[in-house]
Design an enzyme around this catalytic site. Structure first.
Site, PDB file in Angstrom:
ATOM      1  N   LYS A   1     -26.994 -35.609   8.202  1.00  0.00           N
ATOM      2  CA  LYS A   1     -26.588 -36.288   9.438  1.00  0.00           C
ATOM      3  C   LYS A   1     -26.109 -35.240  10.444  1.00  0.00           C
ATOM      4  O   LYS A   1     -26.929 -34.538  11.017  1.00  0.00           O
ATOM      5  CB  LYS A   1     -25.577 -37.373   9.093  1.00  0.00           C
ATOM      6  CG  LYS A   1     -26.285 -38.508   8.344  1.00  0.00           C
ATOM      7  CD  LYS A   1     -25.395 -39.588   7.814  1.00  0.00           C
ATOM      8  CE  LYS A   1     -26.275 -40.680   7.209  1.00  0.00           C
ATOM      9  NZ  LYS A   1     -25.654 -41.388   6.104  1.00  0.00           N
TER      10      LYS A   1
ATOM     11  N   SER B   1     -20.807 -47.007   7.409  1.00  0.00           N
ATOM     12  CA  SER B   1     -21.956 -46.617   8.222  1.00  0.00           C
ATOM     13  C   SER B   1     -22.435 -47.696   9.191  1.00  0.00           C
ATOM     14  O   SER B   1     -23.078 -47.383  10.177  1.00  0.00           O
ATOM     15  CB  SER B   1     -23.109 -46.184   7.313  1.00  0.00           C
ATOM     16  OG  SER B   1     -23.392 -47.183   6.363  1.00  0.00           O
TER      17      SER B   1
ATOM     18  N   HIS C   1     -20.862 -39.992   6.864  1.00  0.00           N
ATOM     19  CA  HIS C   1     -20.795 -40.064   8.327  1.00  0.00           C
ATOM     20  C   HIS C   1     -19.594 -39.310   8.899  1.00  0.00           C
ATOM     21  O   HIS C   1     -19.443 -39.229  10.114  1.00  0.00           O
ATOM     22  CB  HIS C   1     -20.765 -41.520   8.794  1.00  0.00           C
ATOM     23  CG  HIS C   1     -22.114 -42.148   8.838  1.00  0.00           C
ATOM     24  ND1 HIS C   1     -22.998 -41.923   9.871  1.00  0.00           N
ATOM     25  CD2 HIS C   1     -22.749 -42.968   7.972  1.00  0.00           C
ATOM     26  CE1 HIS C   1     -24.112 -42.593   9.644  1.00  0.00           C
ATOM     27  NE2 HIS C   1     -23.995 -43.238   8.493  1.00  0.00           N
TER      28      HIS C   1
HETATM   29  C1  PLP Z   1     -26.475 -41.809   4.918  1.00  0.00           C
HETATM   30  C2  PLP Z   1     -25.489 -42.084   3.860  1.00  0.00           C
HETATM   31  C3  PLP Z   1     -25.678 -41.604   2.568  1.00  0.00           C
HETATM   32  C4  PLP Z   1     -26.950 -40.917   2.170  1.00  0.00           C
HETATM   33  O1  PLP Z   1     -27.045 -39.646   2.699  1.00  0.00           O
HETATM   34  P1  PLP Z   1     -28.499 -38.944   2.816  1.00  0.00           P
HETATM   35  O2  PLP Z   1     -28.177 -37.512   2.908  1.00  0.00           O
HETATM   36  O3  PLP Z   1     -29.153 -39.528   4.013  1.00  0.00           O
HETATM   37  O4  PLP Z   1     -29.236 -39.308   1.561  1.00  0.00           O
HETATM   38  C5  PLP Z   1     -24.680 -41.808   1.632  1.00  0.00           C
HETATM   39  N1  PLP Z   1     -23.556 -42.479   1.955  1.00  0.00           N
HETATM   40  C6  PLP Z   1     -23.341 -42.975   3.190  1.00  0.00           C
HETATM   41  C7  PLP Z   1     -22.079 -43.695   3.493  1.00  0.00           C
HETATM   42  C8  PLP Z   1     -24.307 -42.800   4.177  1.00  0.00           C
HETATM   43  O5  PLP Z   1     -24.110 -43.306   5.386  1.00  0.00           O
END
Ligand code: PLP
Length: 393
Positions: A241, A182, A210
């Site tokens: 996301k 990320s 992502h």
């Molecule tokens: C954003 C993210 C999460 C968490 O996801 P949410 O739905 O925002 O709780 C988990 N793993 C990775 C790699 C992320 O970038």
């Protein structure tokens, strides 16, 4: 009067300020969009994970509103008591079909999906072999499981193999990587890790937060992108996301999903999604299937913007995704870059320790399908001006 027992927190905050690690929240005045207003300033928004613009897509809005009218605003319970609504089951069926797996369980967030799953499937006799840059929710899941945690250097499959070869063959092992990292935007070495997992009998898990909606056919993720269907035991995706709403899910075989229904603590002890969220996610899957051109648009914009930053001479790391870091050095420099960009009408959040290494502070940019070429050209001009000012280019 007693002295404040939390006074030490004030001292901790002062220390953050001294180290340039203190940050104020930017406040979004309206909708989460490519061009919007934060802190009452109109900006090109390069900081959201709203890859496909689905946060404000008319089909998602409409379905969410309809679900509120039909089913109300809350689910009223955890999934295992009275909080499993027909629309939750519909979303899980749709996701399983989409991901080409036997079954899916939806969690309240991607964070809950990772932390709840790792802690449920492992216990203290087991071991996790984890990439050094894996997401915090994976790390928390590992800690909660009380399994031993062995970290391999970022993307170093040989190092992971050496760790595994040193472990007792009969010990249960989970090999785990992010699909897209990320903060750097690079991809986990999925084909080699899958081969290693097969060679050594590890459970293979990928966190595709992502990658969901971004990589693979119709946004199915990195397992699809690399042609690894059937070779990853546990896939985590997010609905927060690119999917534009909120939630996380785990995709796998029926036993895995049924076991998580019985043992994943966020599933048992935290209330399920409001029906409007589930409805919006179902509508998002319709959009991915019926309007895949928005994913092409995302990649078109990604190529344009990356090429622009590279032409200007910025250090953009090794990104292979719409996440492009602009590495500035220490946190003071990254904050200065972000603040000056903001004054110039571009919002790219600074990211510093402990999210990234102390000397790799950066601003992170994410383009979306809904940025216009004009937005992106405007942003590149601002990067050029501010980059020269700060002697980054
Ligand atoms: C954003 C993210 C999460 C968490 O996801 P949410 O739905 O925002 O709780 C988990 N793993 C990775 C790699 C992320 O970038």
């Amino acid at each position: 009067m007693r002295t404040d027992p939390l006074a030490y927190l004030g001292h901790e905050l002062d220390a953050l300020k001294e180290q340039n690690l203190y940050r104020r929240l930017r406040i979004l005045d309206g909708e989460q969009k490519a061009h919007t207003s934060f802190d009452h300033r109109s900006v090109v928004n390069l900081s959201s994970n709203n890859y496909l613009g689905l946060t404000t897509h008319p089909r998602l809005r409409e379905r969410a509103l309809k679900a509120i009218e039909e089913f109300g605003v809350g689910s009223g319970s955890v999934r295992t008591i009275a909080g499993t609504m027909a629309i939750h089951m519909e979303l899980e069926r749709r996701l399983a079909e989409f991901k080409h797996v036997e079954a899916v369980v939806v969690f309240q967030s991607g964070f809950a999906a990772n932390a709840g799953t790792v802690s449920a499937v492992l216990n203290k006799e087991d071991v996790v072999i984890s990439d050094s840059l894996n997401h915090a929710s994976i790390i928390d899941g590992c800690r909660l499981s009380r399994a031993a945690i062995k970290v391999f250097p970022h993307k170093d499959v040989d190092a992971a193999r050496a760790i595994i070869k040193d472990l007792p063959t009969d010990q249960r092992k989970l090999l785990i990587t992010d699909g897209v990292f990320s903060m750097d935007g690079d991809l986990g070495p999925l084909p080699d890790l899958c081969a290693l997992a097969e060679e050594t009998g590890c459970i293979m898990m990928v966190d595709d937060a992502h990658a969901s909606g971004v990589f693979g056919k119709n946004g199915r993720g990195t397992v699809d992108h690399f042609g690894m269907h059937g070779r990853v035991d546990i896939q985590v995706g997010t609905l927060s996301k690119a999917i534009g709403a909120l939630g996380g899910y785990v995709a796998g075989n029926k036993n895995l999903i049924e076991f998580l229904y019985h043992r994943a603590r966020p599933f048992l002890f935290s209330t399920s999604h409001p029906p409007a969220v589930a409805a919006a996610c179902i509508a998002a899957l319709d959009v991915l299937m019926e309007e895949p051109q928005i994913i092409d648009q995302l990649w078109d914009n990604t190529r344009f913007f990356k090429a622009g930053l590279e032409r200007l001479g910025f250090d953009t790391g090794l990104s292979e995704s719409p996440i492009t870091p602009v590495i500035a050095g220490d946190s003071a420099k990254a904050n200065a870059l972000s603040d000056r960009l903001f004054q110039e009408g571009v919002f790219a959040q600074a990211i510093a320790f402990p999210t990234v290494a102390r000397d790799k502070a950066r601003v992170r940019t994410i383009v979306t399908a809904t940025h216009s070429r004009e937005d992106l050209r405007y942003a590149l001009d601002a990067f050029e001006k501010v980059g020269k000012e700060l002697e980054l280019v």
